[in-house]
Design a protein around this motif. Structure first.
Motif, PDB file in Angstrom:
ATOM      1  N   ALA A   9       1.002  -1.096  -0.137  1.00 28.35           N
ATOM      2  CA  ALA A   9       0.281  -0.025  -0.515  1.00 28.35           C
ATOM      3  C   ALA A   9       0.869   1.181   0.062  1.00 28.35           C
ATOM      4  CB  ALA A   9      -0.809  -0.490   1.415  1.00 28.35           C
ATOM      5  N   ALA A  10       2.239   1.201   0.426  1.00 30.24           N
ATOM      6  CA  ALA A  10       3.180   2.517   0.231  1.00 30.24           C
ATOM      7  C   ALA A  10       2.953   3.388  -0.718  1.00 30.24           C
ATOM      8  CB  ALA A  10       4.574   1.729   0.902  1.00 30.24           C
ATOM      9  N   LYS A  13      -0.150   5.458  -0.647  1.00 33.81           N
ATOM     10  CA  LYS A  13      -0.591   6.425   0.192  1.00 33.81           C
ATOM     11  C   LYS A  13       0.382   7.635   0.109  1.00 33.81           C
ATOM     12  CE  LYS A  13      -0.167   3.994   4.252  1.00 33.81           C
ATOM     13  NZ  LYS A  13      -1.160   4.208   4.769  1.00 33.81           N
ATOM     14  N   LYS A  14       1.331   6.983  -0.210  1.00 35.97           N
ATOM     15  CA  LYS A  14       2.480   8.354  -0.563  1.00 35.97           C
ATOM     16  C   LYS A  14       1.874   8.971  -1.826  1.00 35.97           C
ATOM     17  CE  LYS A  14       6.164   6.159   1.080  1.00 35.97           C
ATOM     18  NZ  LYS A  14       8.370   4.841   0.344  1.00 35.97           N
ATOM     19  N   ASP A  17      -0.733  11.281  -0.093  1.00 33.41           N
ATOM     20  CA  ASP A  17       0.062  12.117   0.372  1.00 33.41           C
ATOM     21  C   ASP A  17       0.269  13.581  -0.254  1.00 33.41           C
ATOM     22  OD1 ASP A  17      -1.317  10.805   2.844  1.00 33.41           O
ATOM     23  OD2 ASP A  17       1.018  10.160   3.119  1.00 33.41           O
ATOM     24  N   SER A  76      -7.740  10.281   2.176  1.00 31.31           N
ATOM     25  CA  SER A  76      -7.040   9.600   3.098  1.00 31.31           C
ATOM     26  C   SER A  76      -7.070   8.854   4.668  1.00 31.31           C
ATOM     27  CB  SER A  76      -6.455  11.371   2.779  1.00 31.31           C
ATOM     28  OG  SER A  76      -5.298  10.950   4.317  1.00 31.31           O
ATOM     29  N   LEU A  79      -6.275   5.218   3.759  1.00 24.54           N
ATOM     30  CA  LEU A  79      -5.482   4.826   3.564  1.00 24.54           C
ATOM     31  C   LEU A  79      -5.317   4.364   5.336  1.00 24.54           C
ATOM     32  CD1 LEU A  79      -4.862   6.120   0.545  1.00 24.54           C
ATOM     33  CD2 LEU A  79      -5.251   3.792   0.869  1.00 24.54           C
ATOM     34  N   LYS A  80      -4.849   6.199   5.525  1.00 22.42           N
ATOM     35  CA  LYS A  80      -4.337   5.661   7.058  1.00 22.42           C
ATOM     36  C   LYS A  80      -4.557   4.974   7.557  1.00 22.42           C
ATOM     37  CE  LYS A  80      -3.258  11.011   7.520  1.00 22.42           C
ATOM     38  NZ  LYS A  80      -4.378  11.568   7.853  1.00 22.42           N
ATOM     39  N   ALA A  84       1.694  -0.154   5.398  1.00 22.63           N
ATOM     40  CA  ALA A  84       2.362   0.637   4.074  1.00 22.63           C
ATOM     41  C   ALA A  84       2.588  -0.742   3.395  1.00 22.63           C
ATOM     42  CB  ALA A  84       3.891   1.627   4.682  1.00 22.63           C
ATOM     43  N   LEU A  88      -2.787  -3.714  -1.398  1.00 22.27           N
ATOM     44  CA  LEU A  88      -4.004  -2.909  -1.501  1.00 22.27           C
ATOM     45  C   LEU A  88      -4.399  -3.050  -2.566  1.00 22.27           C
ATOM     46  CD1 LEU A  88      -5.741  -0.115  -0.849  1.00 22.27           C
ATOM     47  CD2 LEU A  88      -3.586   1.468  -1.463  1.00 22.27           C
TER      48      LEU A  88
END
Length: 259
Positions: A9-10, A13-14, A17, A76, A79-80, A84, A88
Motif C-alpha cells: 500500500a505504501a 499512500k505516498k 499524501d 486519505s 488509507l491511514k 504500508a 492494497l
C-alpha cells in the motif's frame, strides 16, 4: 469490472499524501493502461498530472474506462487505516457509485474492507503542450526538499537561476537574503545523487514558495526530481514512478504579481 492491486500500500499512500493538500476533489480516470489524474489547486496556479501505469500494480484489470471521483480527505482517512506493507486492492463496478478498498496483511491473515462513496466532480481537461525547455535540471529529491524548507523561513518567493555551471536558489525577505548554490556533480555509484544541468538558455524564474512546499511532498516517491524551466512559461517538476510519474506544473510569478 475494475480491480487494481498494489503489492504494498505504501506507493498509493505516498501518492495521495503528495497531492491531497493541493486539491480537495479528484477524478481518477481508469483505463486499460492505468490510472491518470489531472487536477488544479483552488488558485489555479498549480496543476497536478499523475500517471500510475499498469505495471505499478501486482495485478491490474479495467474492462471499461471509468472515472472515480473522490474527496481526497476521505480517501486519505481510509488509507491511514492500512499499513504500508499491506497489500492494497481497489475495486469498482463498470458504472460505480462507490469504491471498495481492501487491505490484506500477509503475516497476520487479516483483511480490512472499506467502501468509499464516489462523487460526480466537474473538472476541466488541460492539453499540456510539451514546450522545449530553456533548461533542465536533475537533483536528489531530498536535497531539493531540504533547500526549499530552509529557504521558506526567509521569504514567500523562491527564485531559481540556472546557468551552465550552477543552479542557484535565491530568496529575499525582510530579515535578509538566502542562497543555496549547487554545481553539477556525477555520482557514479548512485546516479540518483547526481546534479545535472542541460542548458539551452540561462533561466531566472520566481515562484511562490507555498506552492513549492506542496510540490516537495512528492519527494518520498522518487530519489530524484527533474525540473524543466522555460522563460515566461510554467515550470515542470517531475517525480518518476516505476511506471508513470507525478508532475506538477507551476506558473512563475511576474513583477505585477508581487506588487
Amino acid at each position: 469490472m475494475f480491480e487494481a492491486k498494489f503489492e504494498q500500500a505504501a506507493l498509493f499512500k505516498k501518492i495521495i499524501d503528495a497531492i491531497k493538500d493541493t486539491t480537495s476533489l479528484c477524478n481518477f480516470n481508469c483505463t486499460e493502461h492505468g490510472i491518470t489524474v489531472q487536477a488544479v489547486d483552488d488558485s489555479r496556479v498549480l496543476l497536478i498530472s499523475l500517471l500510475i501505469g499498469s505495471d505499478c500494480f501486482q495485478s491490474y484489470r479495467c474492462d471499461k474506462s471509468i472515472t472515480l471521483g473522490m474527496d481526497m480527505s476521505n480517501l486519505s482517512k481510509v488509507l491511514k487505516t492500512g499499513n504500508a506493507n499491506d497489500s492494497l486492492t481497489l475495486m469498482a463496478e463498470d458504472s460505480p457509485d462507490s469504491l471498495l478498498i481492501v487491505f490484506e496483511e500477509s503475516e497476520k491473515s487479516k483483511i480490512s474492507e472499506y467502501t468509499l462513496k464516489l462523487m460526480d466532480i466537474e473538472s476541466d481537461y488541460f492539453n499540456i503542450d510539451d514546450i522545449e525547455q530553456d533548461s533542465l535540471i536533475t537533483l536528489p529529491a531530498s536535497e531539493f526538499q531540504k533547500t526549499v524548507k530552509d529557504l521558506s523561513q526567509i521569504s514567500d518567493s523562491l527564485a531559481i537561476l540556472v546557468t551552465k555551471d550552477t543552479i542557484k536558489f535565491h530568496v529575499k525577505g525582510e530579515m535578509g537574503d538566502g542562497d543555496v548554490i549547487l554545481k553539477p556533480a556525477v555520482d557514479l555509484e548512485n546516479t540518483d545523487n547526481s546534479v545535472k544541468i542541460e542548458l539551452n538558455k540561462a533561466v531566472n524564474l520566481n515562484f511562490g514558495i507555498k506552492y513549492i512546499l506542496d510540490i516537495i511532498k512528492g519527494s518520498s516517491l522518487a530519489p530524484a526530481i527533474t525540473i524543466k524551466l522555460t522563460d515566461q512559461n510554467p515550470a515542470l517538476f517531475e517525480f518518476k514512478l516505476s511506471s508513470g510519474y507525478l508532475r506538477f506544473y507551476l506558473a512563475p510569478k511576474f513583477e505585477e504579481d508581487e506588487e
